[in-house]
Scaffold this active site. Structure first.
Site, mmCIF file in Angstrom:
data_model
loop_
_atom_site.group_PDB
_atom_site.id
_atom_site.type_symbol
_atom_site.label_atom_id
_atom_site.label_comp_id
_atom_site.label_asym_id
_atom_site.label_seq_id
_atom_site.Cartn_x
_atom_site.Cartn_y
_atom_site.Cartn_z
ATOM 1 N NE ARG A 149 -3.469 -2.297 2.797
ATOM 2 C CZ ARG A 149 -3.396 -3.337 3.652
ATOM 3 N NH1 ARG A 149 -2.169 -3.608 4.242
ATOM 4 N NH2 ARG A 149 -4.170 -4.243 3.658
ATOM 5 C CE LYS A 173 -6.378 -2.083 5.704
ATOM 6 N NZ LYS A 173 -7.892 -1.963 5.248
ATOM 7 C CG HIS A 245 -4.538 0.594 -3.924
ATOM 8 N ND1 HIS A 245 -3.866 0.809 -2.322
ATOM 9 C CD2 HIS A 245 -5.552 -0.552 -3.424
ATOM 10 C CE1 HIS A 245 -4.345 -0.112 -1.602
ATOM 11 N NE2 HIS A 245 -5.444 -0.682 -2.197
ATOM 12 N NE ARG A 248 -2.862 -3.677 -1.310
ATOM 13 C CZ ARG A 248 -2.315 -4.613 -0.190
ATOM 14 N NH1 ARG A 248 -1.016 -4.872 -0.219
ATOM 15 N NH2 ARG A 248 -3.171 -5.160 0.633
ATOM 16 C CG HIS A 271 -6.217 -8.864 1.517
ATOM 17 N ND1 HIS A 271 -6.338 -9.285 0.080
ATOM 18 C CD2 HIS A 271 -6.106 -7.406 1.338
ATOM 19 C CE1 HIS A 271 -6.309 -8.348 -0.774
ATOM 20 N NE2 HIS A 271 -5.898 -7.301 -0.051
ATOM 21 C CE1 TYR A 280 -6.318 -7.887 -7.323
ATOM 22 C CE2 TYR A 280 -6.482 -8.568 -4.975
ATOM 23 C CZ TYR A 280 -6.002 -7.707 -6.029
ATOM 24 O OH TYR A 280 -5.812 -6.395 -5.336
#
Length: 304
Positions: A149, A173, A245, A248, A271, A280
């Site tokens: 990110r 995050k 992004h 990514r 994730h 994806y």
């Protein structure tokens, strides 16, 4: 995550990636600030990460009773949908509560990706004869080669790079830590940048461990990284709208296309839920569908 933080990020996104005019930008931000007031007042300080479809539907219904024009109502929905699509793309949410505002069918969000040809064009547009160009090349290669990110990129620490074992420690995050492997090529670029470019910079004492620095010797901002990418994209003649992004998304898509396991990609991206990564698989499914429609004998026209 706070409303003010995400509204500021959304404003940057609209201004630099979507190239909104000042009037349109002001209208969108004003709309989201009204939603923020509603969430803080009527929904007991509910944040942008927890508000749901029913909350949004009730909010729109309450506004519609105030006899605003249909045009204004359409823009509220457009603003809200754009805001939550942005949060989804920025991985602040795993769903889009605004998707159903205009109809019963839940749309599937598909991230934009770049082909390897496009990526090479963008990298080829960099003036690597300059120190600034070599830094920018390293930035692009780390974004694409490690799937970071933009916030993780600008916070990346030299002390978190293990060149011997060839991995980087990434603080994502929620302060979640993951370890991302470094390809030989990417590792060499980082080494060269540290030894040949960064070593010549006058570094601010507070940023001695920060990998990527601006001209003032401090950490770079998200906006600067976006502007670098936008300039290179224009120069390379790549017509897609690209943000940090996008690299990514391309990282994940190319891994999947080349046979990587989805769980492995989930770990690499950081994730927390596999459902976020599963978007994806739709991209791969679309590719397989095209192959079947093109080459399967049962799809060929029957000739007499």
């Amino acid at each position: 995550m706070t409303w003010d933080e995400k509204i500021k990020d959304f404003e940057i996104f609209l201004r630099f990636e979507r190239n909104f005019s000042e009037n349109t930008l002001d209208a969108y931000i004003r709309d989201i600030k009204k939603l923020k007031e509603y969430a803080e007042g009527d929904l007991e300080n509910m944040g942008p990460d927890s508000i749901d479809y029913e909350n949004l539907q009730e909010y729109i219904f309450n506004l519609s009773k105030q006899k605003f024009s249909e045009r204004s109502q359409a823009r509220w929905i457009s603003s809200i949908k754009a805001f939550f699509k942005f949060l989804l793309e920025d991985e602040c949410r795993e769903d889009n509560p605004a998707s159903l505002l205009e109809g019963p069918k839940l749309g599937l969000y598909l991230p934009d990706t770049l082909s390897l040809t496009d990526i090479n064009k963008i990298i080829g547009a960099i003036e690597i004869s300059t120190d600034l160009g070599k830094r920018n090349q390293c930035i692009i290669e780390v974004l694409y080669g490690c799937g970071l990110r933009v916030s993780e990129l600008i916070d990346l620490k030299i002390s978190n790079i293990n060149f011997k074992e060839q991995y980087i420690k990434v603080v994502g995050k929620g302060n979640k830590v993951r370890f991302v492997p470094l390809a030989d090529y990417t590792a060499e670029l980082i080494k060269c940048y540290i030894n040949d470019i960064r070593s010549k910079s006058k570094v601010n004492r507070k940023h001695e461990d920060t990998l990527f620095l601006n001209s003032r010797g401090t950490s770079m901002s998200r906006v600067i990284v976006f502007l670098i990418i936008k300039e290179l994209t224009d120069k390379a003649g790549v017509s897609k709208k690209i943000s940090p992004h996008t690299f990514r998304h391309s990282f994940a898509t190319h891994l999947l296309q080349n046979g990587a396991d989805l769980r492995f990609i989930q770990e690499m991206l950081g994730h927390s839920s596999i459902t976020t990564t599963q978007v994806y698989t739709h991209l791969k499914t679309e590719e397989l569908r095209d192959v079947i429609l093109t080459y399967h004998p049962r799809n060929a026209k029957i000739t007499q």
